[in-house]
Scaffold this motif. Sequence first.
Motif, mmCIF file in Angstrom:
data_model
loop_
_atom_site.group_PDB
_atom_site.id
_atom_site.type_symbol
_atom_site.label_atom_id
_atom_site.label_comp_id
_atom_site.label_asym_id
_atom_site.label_seq_id
_atom_site.Cartn_x
_atom_site.Cartn_y
_atom_site.Cartn_z
ATOM 1 N N GLY A 223 0.790 -1.219 0.000
ATOM 2 C CA GLY A 223 0.000 0.000 0.000
ATOM 3 C C GLY A 223 0.825 1.273 0.000
ATOM 4 O O GLY A 223 0.409 2.289 -0.529
ATOM 5 N N LEU B 195 -1.360 -5.616 2.503
ATOM 6 C CA LEU B 195 -1.573 -4.437 3.333
ATOM 7 C C LEU B 195 -1.421 -4.794 4.800
ATOM 8 O O LEU B 195 -1.934 -5.814 5.261
ATOM 9 C CB LEU B 195 -2.979 -3.864 3.119
ATOM 10 C CG LEU B 195 -3.325 -3.338 1.725
ATOM 11 C CD1 LEU B 195 -4.804 -2.938 1.684
ATOM 12 C CD2 LEU B 195 -2.443 -2.156 1.343
ATOM 13 N N PRO C 165 -2.492 -4.000 8.713
ATOM 14 C CA PRO C 165 -3.798 -3.566 9.233
ATOM 15 C C PRO C 165 -3.985 -2.048 9.268
ATOM 16 O O PRO C 165 -5.073 -1.573 8.891
ATOM 17 C CB PRO C 165 -3.842 -4.200 10.621
ATOM 18 C CG PRO C 165 -3.022 -5.443 10.485
ATOM 19 C CD PRO C 165 -1.894 -5.071 9.559
ATOM 20 N N GLU D 192 -2.773 0.157 7.277
ATOM 21 C CA GLU D 192 -2.973 0.604 5.903
ATOM 22 C C GLU D 192 -4.387 0.262 5.425
ATOM 23 O O GLU D 192 -5.054 1.090 4.780
ATOM 24 C CB GLU D 192 -1.948 -0.061 4.992
ATOM 25 C CG GLU D 192 -0.516 0.364 5.236
ATOM 26 C CD GLU D 192 0.432 -0.285 4.252
ATOM 27 O OE1 GLU D 192 1.065 0.453 3.478
ATOM 28 O OE2 GLU D 192 0.540 -1.530 4.264
ATOM 29 N N ALA D 193 -4.830 -0.941 5.727
ATOM 30 C CA ALA D 193 -6.187 -1.329 5.337
ATOM 31 C C ALA D 193 -7.224 -0.423 5.989
ATOM 32 O O ALA D 193 -8.207 -0.024 5.352
ATOM 33 C CB ALA D 193 -6.431 -2.790 5.712
ATOM 34 N N ALA E 273 -9.721 2.093 3.893
ATOM 35 C CA ALA E 273 -11.165 1.854 4.001
ATOM 36 C C ALA E 273 -11.954 3.141 4.165
ATOM 37 O O ALA E 273 -13.149 3.183 3.841
ATOM 38 C CB ALA E 273 -11.446 0.918 5.172
ATOM 39 N N ARG F 200 -8.954 2.286 -5.625
ATOM 40 C CA ARG F 200 -8.212 1.040 -5.768
ATOM 41 C C ARG F 200 -8.797 0.190 -6.883
ATOM 42 O O ARG F 200 -10.007 0.255 -7.162
ATOM 43 C CB ARG F 200 -8.235 0.241 -4.466
ATOM 44 C CG ARG F 200 -7.546 0.908 -3.300
ATOM 45 C CD ARG F 200 -7.529 -0.006 -2.090
ATOM 46 N NE ARG F 200 -6.789 -1.235 -2.386
ATOM 47 C CZ ARG F 200 -6.777 -2.298 -1.584
ATOM 48 N NH1 ARG F 200 -7.471 -2.289 -0.451
ATOM 49 N NH2 ARG F 200 -6.080 -3.378 -1.922
#
Length: 251
Positions: free
Chosen positions: A97, A148, A150, A152-153, A157, A163
């Motif tokens: 990411g 990714l 966590p 980054e996710a 989000a 994306r």
Amino acid sequence: MTIIFVPYHLDERLPDHDFPLPDGHPVRTVTEQLPDGDVWARLGHLYEPVARQVADCVQTGEIPTVVSGDCTVSLGTMAGLQQAGVDAGIVWFDAHGDVQTLETTTSGYVGGMPLRILVGYRPELISQRLGLRPLAEDRALLVDARDLDPPEAAYLATSAVRRCGVDDLDESMLPPGPLVLHLDLDVIDAAELPDLRFPVPGGPTAAGVLAAARRVLDTGRVAAVDLACTWYPGRPDPAGVRASLLAALTV
């Protein structure tokens, strides 16, 4: 097309021969005697001339291709485009990411942060020095990013960063206006491109990545290309995979 060659992984000087640049293009090599200090000061010192070279190419009507050993050089590329009066969005191909922060990273690896910096994270670190204005999140398209962390996710989000997958990419998904095409070559499946610093299995083929990159280039809106050659230095390439990739992406 001019190649701007930055033979570094972050602030580590790498051997020139680890980058099999294709023949037939003018090459401007950027090397610097880096000062003592923290990594941000050293990178700022290195990326200032990168930005100048990019701006000079653009002002003379060229499309520069910046070749380096990591993704952070994109900060210099984008700063150079802005210096030349080009307000570009970015299409970011990567297995990762690259939206970590100093507050969320567990490794401390600053090479995992450049996309986050481009969209405005902590400009005092390096952006202010480069005169780099933040990019609106919705003008960044992150392609693949199959690995990714966590934090980054969680960020992606809720952010406006867009994306898509490599095979799904088409012109309708691209940010408007001029573009930087950024490719970290570790987006390619690790089984097909060996000796990567941060290999990630289960990725697209080299042919699929090249086809997607060509769809971006064919729009005629690419103002600069970034190629991050993120393999370990000193490793042999008997099949010529790296040279073939660079040749295909610097045409």
